[in-house]
Enzyme design. Structure first.
Site, PDB file in Angstrom:
ATOM      1  N   CYS A 138       1.836  34.191  29.760  1.00  0.00           N
ATOM      2  CA  CYS A 138       0.537  33.665  29.349  1.00  0.00           C
ATOM      3  C   CYS A 138       0.275  34.094  27.907  1.00  0.00           C
ATOM      4  O   CYS A 138       0.824  35.072  27.429  1.00  0.00           O
ATOM      5  CB  CYS A 138      -0.620  34.125  30.202  1.00  0.00           C
ATOM      6  N   ARG A 188       4.990  31.423  25.913  1.00  0.00           N
ATOM      7  CA  ARG A 188       4.615  32.483  26.861  1.00  0.00           C
ATOM      8  C   ARG A 188       4.153  31.916  28.207  1.00  0.00           C
ATOM      9  O   ARG A 188       3.871  32.657  29.137  1.00  0.00           O
ATOM     10  CB  ARG A 188       3.464  33.299  26.279  1.00  0.00           C
ATOM     11  N   TRP A 199       0.871  30.855  32.502  1.00  0.00           N
ATOM     12  CA  TRP A 199       2.032  30.823  33.406  1.00  0.00           C
ATOM     13  C   TRP A 199       1.483  31.275  34.749  1.00  0.00           C
ATOM     14  O   TRP A 199       1.056  32.424  34.908  1.00  0.00           O
ATOM     15  CB  TRP A 199       3.127  31.766  32.914  1.00  0.00           C
ATOM     16  N   ASN A 247      -4.490  37.928  30.881  1.00  0.00           N
ATOM     17  CA  ASN A 247      -3.046  38.017  31.143  1.00  0.00           C
ATOM     18  C   ASN A 247      -2.829  39.213  32.042  1.00  0.00           C
ATOM     19  O   ASN A 247      -3.451  40.254  31.821  1.00  0.00           O
ATOM     20  CB  ASN A 247      -2.257  38.278  29.856  1.00  0.00           C
ATOM     21  N   GLY A 248      -1.942  39.089  33.001  1.00  0.00           N
ATOM     22  CA  GLY A 248      -1.665  40.218  33.883  1.00  0.00           C
ATOM     23  C   GLY A 248      -1.989  39.857  35.313  1.00  0.00           C
ATOM     24  O   GLY A 248      -2.168  38.681  35.645  1.00  0.00           O
ATOM     25  N   GLU A 281      26.152  36.093  31.720  1.00  0.00           N
ATOM     26  CA  GLU A 281      25.197  35.586  30.732  1.00  0.00           C
ATOM     27  C   GLU A 281      25.367  34.074  30.538  1.00  0.00           C
ATOM     28  O   GLU A 281      24.380  33.343  30.410  1.00  0.00           O
ATOM     29  CB  GLU A 281      25.383  36.358  29.409  1.00  0.00           C
ATOM     30  N   LYS A 286      22.434  31.363  31.181  1.00  0.00           N
ATOM     31  CA  LYS A 286      21.967  30.431  30.137  1.00  0.00           C
ATOM     32  C   LYS A 286      21.996  29.003  30.658  1.00  0.00           C
ATOM     33  O   LYS A 286      21.057  28.238  30.467  1.00  0.00           O
ATOM     34  CB  LYS A 286      22.881  30.588  28.903  1.00  0.00           C
ATOM     35  N   GLU A 297      19.210  28.345  33.457  1.00  0.00           N
ATOM     36  CA  GLU A 297      17.795  28.323  33.085  1.00  0.00           C
ATOM     37  C   GLU A 297      17.392  27.102  32.256  1.00  0.00           C
ATOM     38  O   GLU A 297      16.237  26.704  32.302  1.00  0.00           O
ATOM     39  CB  GLU A 297      17.350  29.627  32.417  1.00  0.00           C
ATOM     40  N   HIS A 301      37.436  36.992  46.850  1.00  0.00           N
ATOM     41  CA  HIS A 301      36.630  37.674  47.871  1.00  0.00           C
ATOM     42  C   HIS A 301      35.467  36.811  48.340  1.00  0.00           C
ATOM     43  O   HIS A 301      34.531  37.326  48.940  1.00  0.00           O
ATOM     44  CB  HIS A 301      36.145  39.020  47.328  1.00  0.00           C
ATOM     45  N   LYS A 303       8.522  32.964  28.283  1.00  0.00           N
ATOM     46  CA  LYS A 303       9.108  34.045  27.500  1.00  0.00           C
ATOM     47  C   LYS A 303       8.303  35.301  27.809  1.00  0.00           C
ATOM     48  O   LYS A 303       7.085  35.235  27.924  1.00  0.00           O
ATOM     49  CB  LYS A 303       8.961  33.684  26.016  1.00  0.00           C
TER      50      LYS A 303
END
Ligand code: M6R
Length: 606
Positions: free
Chosen positions: A2, A27, A75, A99-100, A482, A486, A489, A505, A601
């Site tokens: 947010c 955000r 968000w 926010n939070g 990684e 990438k 997402e 395995h 983000k």
């Protein structure tokens, strides 16, 4: 998560708030809203589901010249993305952006019988709580501080009241807030990006601080309403760094600028000629560096994988050093043990990730030295660690982290060299790393310039798949993780990262025509082992795309052979190939690559 903005001054607030929200959109982008207030206390509340561009349309038809306001881009945590759940939330004369997470919002809500709740959010509960305490003899700031004393959870808030239109009250606990100071105006933002172009002077609010923002200054207090002194700091971000500069997407810009951002990470820190590394800001003496026996590395997402890759370099550089790497979200609830002579590396691009911050605080409580590997200057983690290395990669706007990874690995590798130097490791050993670090920016430049088109072509071919499997061995294992992160997402396809030796395995059962595989291969002592894993996948009808620095015979559906002078650090270059690959797959699939769905983000909530 947010974004919060606020303004009080002599200019029209609406434009400043919406342009600030556009800068903070990375955000969170589920909904956005602003409220402005005129000098008589008349308010205009505008909220819209979706991106700030939707809110812009609403603002156009409700333009005013109010000089005070607050805004938010969301968000969603409690309640679906919708106009009703969008901030600002109103309760009586109170308007609040938050926010939070208010963890005890249900208990608080049960006590607020007089308020007619319209949203599903925890934030509206906080607005109603402030309103319930805001009687005619109570000031806004007192009502805010009294309400916050009842709250369990995290918050960064900005509050206005139609009864006190000449102030904006802000407070924080666990969620960042910055107050920009300027002549005849005060700006509020949860991220310095929103202040650029208005002012470079800012007060970073600490936890449990509340500020009364006025047109002509800021009155800073603790939660008992006692005045405290404020420190005005300089924001060092230039306008260019937060603009696309001709690129189609921030993601492509950020991938492409890695040669420069990496140079900034290395600059003044490695001396190729003297084969020496000097990191300022660690706050560790040579004696302390020499005594390090264990390193624990924490981070989330890409920062965690950067830590994982770096751990291979650290253990190669310093014989006998033990290392563990943990995802902060896991470590924070484990009963972990830290041996004596441990230092903790806290890796974070934003410096605000809630889980990473919680681990940092727990580790500090145990009197273990903490070193931040942080990109965002002035962020909460950067302010709380005992020492650190700013990676200086510049603002990362795209939600998918790219340039931060490269700079984080380089920074931790430099730290490893410095520890090795302190422990008396021979120059022959450390100079291999110094030479490769020095070459790395040019090598990344080479990949971007000479292979970008080929990568885009290959990406188009694989963009149709819904599933993929990335694998690599040794240093290429974290790189595979990684690469898969990438791709998933930004392409919204399933991508799994595996250690090549683990395929047999279980994961090799996935291989069929619905999957493609990305095999990472280095021409080193493990090449033949990698080749075996590749043959096993080929034998089962795999559709393999190999990324390698080798010129040897390899059998695969697609091969990208990169010509690089690097050996030890070649995995970082291979990762850049993966970044470009993911980018072009996502573009081919028509996705919003900078603001992928469901993400934001900087994850400042649990
Ligand atoms: O700001 P941080 O580095 O602490 O963020 C950690 C993760 O949230 C972040 O790397 C996330 O996984 C990215 N979206 C990955 O591209």
């Amino acid at each position: 998560m947010c974004g919060i903005v606020g303004y009080i001054g002599e200019r029209d607030a609406q434009g400043i708030l919406t342009s600030g929200l556009r800068r903070l959109e990375y955000r969170g982008y589920d909904s956005a809203g602003i409220v402005t207030i005129d000098s008589s206390g008349q308010t205009t509340l505008l909220r819209e589901k979706g991106k700030v561009s939707e809110l812009d349309k609403l603002v156009l038809s409700h333009e005013n010249h109010d000089k005070v306001g607050i805004g938010h881009t969301r968000w969603a945590t409690h309640g679906e993305p919708s106009e009703i759940n969008a901030h600002p939330h109103q309760a009586g004369d109170i308007y609040l952006v938050h926010n939070g997470i208010i963890e005890n919002y249900k208990e608080l809500k049960a006590e607020l019988k007089d308020h007619n709740f319209v949203s599903e959010t925890d934030s509206e509960v906080l607005a109603a709580m402030i309103d319930s305490l805001y009687d005619k003899d109570t000031s806004l700031v007192d009502a805010v501080t009294q309400a916050l004393k009842l709250v369990i959870g995290t918050y960064g808030i900005a509050v206005i009241s139609s009864r006190e239109p000449e102030i904006v009250v802000v407070a924080r606990s666990g969620s960042p807030l910055i107050i920009g100071v300027n002549d005849n105006e005060t700006l509020i933002a949860s991220d310095a990006c929103a202040l650029i172009g208005h002012t470079d002077k800012a007060i970073y609010l600490n936890d449990n601080e509340v500020a009364i923002c006025k047109k002509d200054g800021v009155d800073l207090r603790d939660m008992s309403a006692q005045p405290i002194s404020s420190k005005v700091e300089t924001i060092e971000i230039d306008m260019q760094a937060i603009q696309k500069q001709g690129y189609d997407h921030f993601l492509l810009k950020e991938i492409s600028e890695q040669p420069q951002t990496l140079r900034a990470t290395l600059s003044g820190r490695i001396n190729e000629r003297a084969k020496d590394v000097r990191l300022d800001g660690l706050n560790l003496s040579t004696k302390e560096l020499k005594s390090i026996e264990h390193i624990t590395i924490i981070g989330c997402g890409t920062a965690y994988y950067a830590g994982l890759l770096s751990s291979y370099y650290l253990e190669q550089l310093v014989d006998g050093l033990t290392i563990d790497v943990a995802a902060a979200s896991e470590l924070r609830y484990r009963s972990f043990h830290l041996p004596k002579n441990t230092i903790a590396l806290v890796v974070s691009q934003s410096g605000e990730t809630a889980d990473t911050l919680a681990c940092l605080r727990e580790i500090k409580r145990r009197d273990v030295k903490t070193i931040g590997i942080i990109n965002t200057v002035g962020s909460t983690i950067a302010r709380e660690v005992d020492g650190g290395i700013y990676v200086h990669a510049g603002p990362e706007i795209s939600v998918a982290s790219t340039k931060a990874f490269t700079s984080q690995v380089a920074a931790i590798t430099m730290l490893g060299i410095q520890i090795a130097q302190a422990k008396g490791v021979g120059i022959k050993e450390t100079s291999k790393y110094i030479d490769e670090l020095a070459k790395l920016p040019d090598e990344i430049d080479n990949v971007i310039k000479n292979y970008k088109e080929k990568i885009a072509e290959i990406a188009k071919k694989y963009a149709k798949y819904e599933h993929s499997l990335y694998f690599g061995r040794d240093t290429l294992f974290p790189v595979a993780l990684e690469g898969a992160l990438k791709l998933k997402e930004i392409s919204y396809t399933q991508a799994e990262g595996y250690a090549a030796g683990e395929l047999k395995h279980g994961p090799i059962a996935l291989v069929d025509d619905n999957f493609f595989e990305v095999a990472l291969l280095l021409d080193n002592w493990l090449f033949d082992k990698g080749l075996s894993a590749l043959s096993e996948v080929n034998a089962r009808g795999g559709h393999v795309f190999v990324i390698t620095n080798s010129t040897k015979d390899i059998d695969a559906e697609e091969i990208l052979r990169i010509d690089t002078k690097l050996d030890i650090l070649a995995p970082i270059v291979i990762n850049v190939v993966q970044q470009l690959f993911a980018y072009y797959v996502a573009v081919a699939r028509g996705n919003d690559v900078d603001q992928p769905r469901n993400l934001a983000k900087s994850v400042t909530v649990e």
